[in-house]
Design an enzyme around this catalytic site. Structure first.
Site, PDB file in Angstrom:
ATOM      1  N   TRP A  75       1.914   1.744  -3.539  1.00  0.00           N
ATOM      2  CA  TRP A  75       0.803   2.347  -4.301  1.00  0.00           C
ATOM      3  C   TRP A  75       0.807   3.862  -4.103  1.00  0.00           C
ATOM      4  CZ3 TRP A  75      -2.461   1.355  -8.092  1.00  0.00           C
ATOM      5  CH2 TRP A  75      -2.801   0.044  -8.405  1.00  0.00           C
TER       6      TRP A  75
ATOM      7  N   TRP B  15     -10.045   7.463  -6.994  1.00  0.00           N
ATOM      8  CA  TRP B  15     -11.307   7.718  -7.690  1.00  0.00           C
ATOM      9  C   TRP B  15     -11.233   7.329  -9.161  1.00  0.00           C
ATOM     10  CZ3 TRP B  15     -16.222   8.492  -6.607  1.00  0.00           C
ATOM     11  CH2 TRP B  15     -16.560   8.768  -5.279  1.00  0.00           C
TER      12      TRP B  15
ATOM     13  N   GLU C 186       0.830  -1.207   0.000  1.00  0.00           N
ATOM     14  CA  GLU C 186       0.000   0.000   0.000  1.00  0.00           C
ATOM     15  C   GLU C 186       0.869   1.264   0.000  1.00  0.00           C
ATOM     16  OE1 GLU C 186      -3.319  -0.062  -0.354  1.00  0.00           O
ATOM     17  OE2 GLU C 186      -3.022  -2.220  -0.564  1.00  0.00           O
TER      18      GLU C 186
ATOM     19  N   TRP D 220     -16.893  11.055 -11.562  1.00  0.00           N
ATOM     20  CA  TRP D 220     -16.005  10.783 -10.438  1.00  0.00           C
ATOM     21  C   TRP D 220     -15.474  12.059  -9.802  1.00  0.00           C
ATOM     22  CZ3 TRP D 220     -11.092  12.737 -10.870  1.00  0.00           C
ATOM     23  CH2 TRP D 220     -10.621  13.001 -12.163  1.00  0.00           C
TER      24      TRP D 220
ATOM     25  N   ASN E 156     -10.872   1.923   3.919  1.00  0.00           N
ATOM     26  CA  ASN E 156     -10.415   1.861   2.528  1.00  0.00           C
ATOM     27  C   ASN E 156     -11.293   0.983   1.644  1.00  0.00           C
ATOM     28  OD1 ASN E 156      -8.358   2.499   0.438  1.00  0.00           O
ATOM     29  ND2 ASN E 156      -8.060   0.283   0.485  1.00  0.00           N
TER      30      ASN E 156
ATOM     31  N   TRP F  62     -21.836  11.280 -18.412  1.00  0.00           N
ATOM     32  CA  TRP F  62     -22.236  11.150 -17.019  1.00  0.00           C
ATOM     33  C   TRP F  62     -23.645  11.708 -16.821  1.00  0.00           C
ATOM     34  CZ3 TRP F  62     -18.930   8.147 -14.608  1.00  0.00           C
ATOM     35  CH2 TRP F  62     -17.573   8.167 -14.957  1.00  0.00           C
TER      36      TRP F  62
END
Length: 463
Positions: free
Chosen positions: A274, A379, A271, A356, A338, A303
């Site tokens: 990341w 996102w 993580e 988003w 998370n 959207w």
């Protein structure tokens, strides 16, 4: 005064090489700019600002014990930072300014603007990469470019650092204690009081997680009803603790952790990598700071942006208990688990087909650990528009996610007390149960049907 340190999102004394270099060069003064207008423009959450101000108060007092004076300057926005810093340097004969880099576009432009002024003032500007292990641009593919897939990036990162033994950098010899007087600029509203800001407590939090929870992290990190995650993200976001510090602490207990990428213990380190990946992306691709899709082929997605559906999502009134409980957790506490961040982001972008960007901004306005690089990356991953994102046809089912990660409904009941008496098997989507029981309920109907929403999203993304 000859040398100055400029604090940004690196609010720590220990494991701060840029600060140590400044001290080695005679630094006895530091600055932090209060930029309320900029924070508002960047949608920084009130609870995060409260944590920041409480930490600044602690840091100012700590620095004073080391003979360093922290100057708090009200600058308004980043343009004000440039002007105020230039004035400060000129008035106090500052010739050297030390900083840790920030990688978002507005921050990069701010620093460039100051460098332009610094040249005319005869001020040298020294930058360090204190927020990452690998400086952005240092991990490249065979073509000399930034990786666009996470796993090869991780492998290259590990190849670069798996033989590195991280350590706790101790500050150099400092000066005699001076007086610290807390500023009215640091007035706290108390919203972040549940999050400690002193180094002693945070040291215990870090060591306790690594000693007691790291081994079970992979198994427990997705269960929102228990404290299976580290809870350190707010401190990483503000640079109160550093990734170097965390890796050094892990290596003390598990020296070969970076050579054991397939072990359970490595899961949390993954993580952290990341986090590095998203920082590299936002540095290499400045358009991400402009809320643009990383993958521009999804610019064609139409959207819906239905205001009433978005309002229901924000308020936790979608009719899907796990989604609603997660959104209430965010609004009430300033934090969200998370796993649930992925679930609610998928629900907004796929089930409701809402852009988003609206979800990203809502998160930033409420998260105590708000961080543009990670928030944007997460996102766009959920919306399938990002770098190495989930494929558009992978759409989380909020009911099965609830059954899998909150099987007894413990987390749901905590934030949706109106469902307290619903049996565990029915709590994940209680509408049919309530109807069959003939029971009235204050719980709202589902605003969208899962199957129909999934088909709508698939058709929209196939464009």
């Amino acid at each position: 005064m000859n040398t100055l340190f400029w604090f940004r999102r690196d609010l720590r004394l220990f494991n701060n090489d840029a600060l140590y270099q400044a001290i080695e060069n005679g630094c006895q003064h530091a600055v932090f700019f209060i930029t309320e207008k900029q924070w508002q423009a960047h949608d920084v959450a009130d609870i995060q600002l409260d944590l920041l101000k409480r930490r600044l108060a602690f840091l100012g007092e700590l620095l004073a014990t080391k003979g360093i004076k922290l100057h708090l300057i009200d600058a308004g926005d980043y343009a004000g930072c440039v002007e105020k810093l230039a004035d400060f340097c000129e008035e106090n004969a500052v010739k050297n300014v030390y900083v840790n880099n920030e990688y978002e576009l507005n921050e990069v432009e701010r620093d460039r603007a100051f460098v332009d002024k610094a040249d005319s003032l005869g001020v040298s500007f020294y930058t360090y990469d204190g927020d990452v292990i690998a400086p952005p641009g240092s991990i490249k593919n065979q073509s000399g470019e930034m990786f666009k897939v996470y796993t090869p990036f991780k492998n290259a990162w590990l190849k670069e650092y798996q033989d590195t033994h991280f350590y706790f950098a101790e500050p150099p010899k400092m000066h005699d204690k001076i007086e610290w007087q807390e500023s009215k600029l640091l007035k706290s509203d108390g919203s972040s009081q549940k999050w400690p800001v002193d180094d002693e407590t945070l040291s215990h939090v870090c060591t306790r997680f690594i000693d007691e929870k790291l081994a079970s992290y992979q198994e427990q990190r997705d269960i929102p009803s228990i404290k299976g995650t580290s809870g350190l993200s707010p401190y990483l976001a503000l640079g109160i603790i550093s990734v170097h510090q965390l890796l050094a602490l892990i290596q003390q207990r598990h020296p070969d952790i970076l050579k054991s990428a397939k072990s359970n213990l490595f899961c949390w380190v993954n993580e952290l990598i990341w986090r590095e990946f998203y920082r590299h992306l936002i540095s290499v691709y400045p358009r991400l700071s402009k809320y643009e899709n990383f993958n521009d082929k999804y610019n064609a997605v139409e959207w819906r942006n239905d205001d009433s559906d978005f309002k229901a999502w924000c308020e936790g009134k979608t009719g899907y208990p796990l989604v609603d409980a997660a959104m209430r957790q965010l609004v009430q506490t300033g934090w969200m688990h998370n796993r649930l961040r992925m679930v609610v982001a998928s629900f907004l972008t796929k089930h409701l087909l809402i852009d988003w960007r609206k979800g990203e901004r809502f998160f930033m306005k409420h998260l105590i650990d708000g961080d543009l690089a990670s928030n944007n990356g997460g996102w766009q991953w959920a919306a399938s528009t990002g770098c190495d994102a989930q494929p558009y046809f992978r759409i989380f089912n909020p009911i099965t996610q609830s059954e899998r990660f909150d099987p007894d409904g413990e987390f749901i009941r905590k934030y949706l007390p109106e469902l307290e008496k619903i049996p565990a098997k029915q709590i994940h989507f209680p509408h049919d149960y309530l109807a069959k029981q003939g029971k009235s309920s204050s719980y709202w109907p589902a605003i969208v049907d899962h199957k129909a929403a999934r088909e709508r999203a698939l058709n929209a993304f196939k464009v």
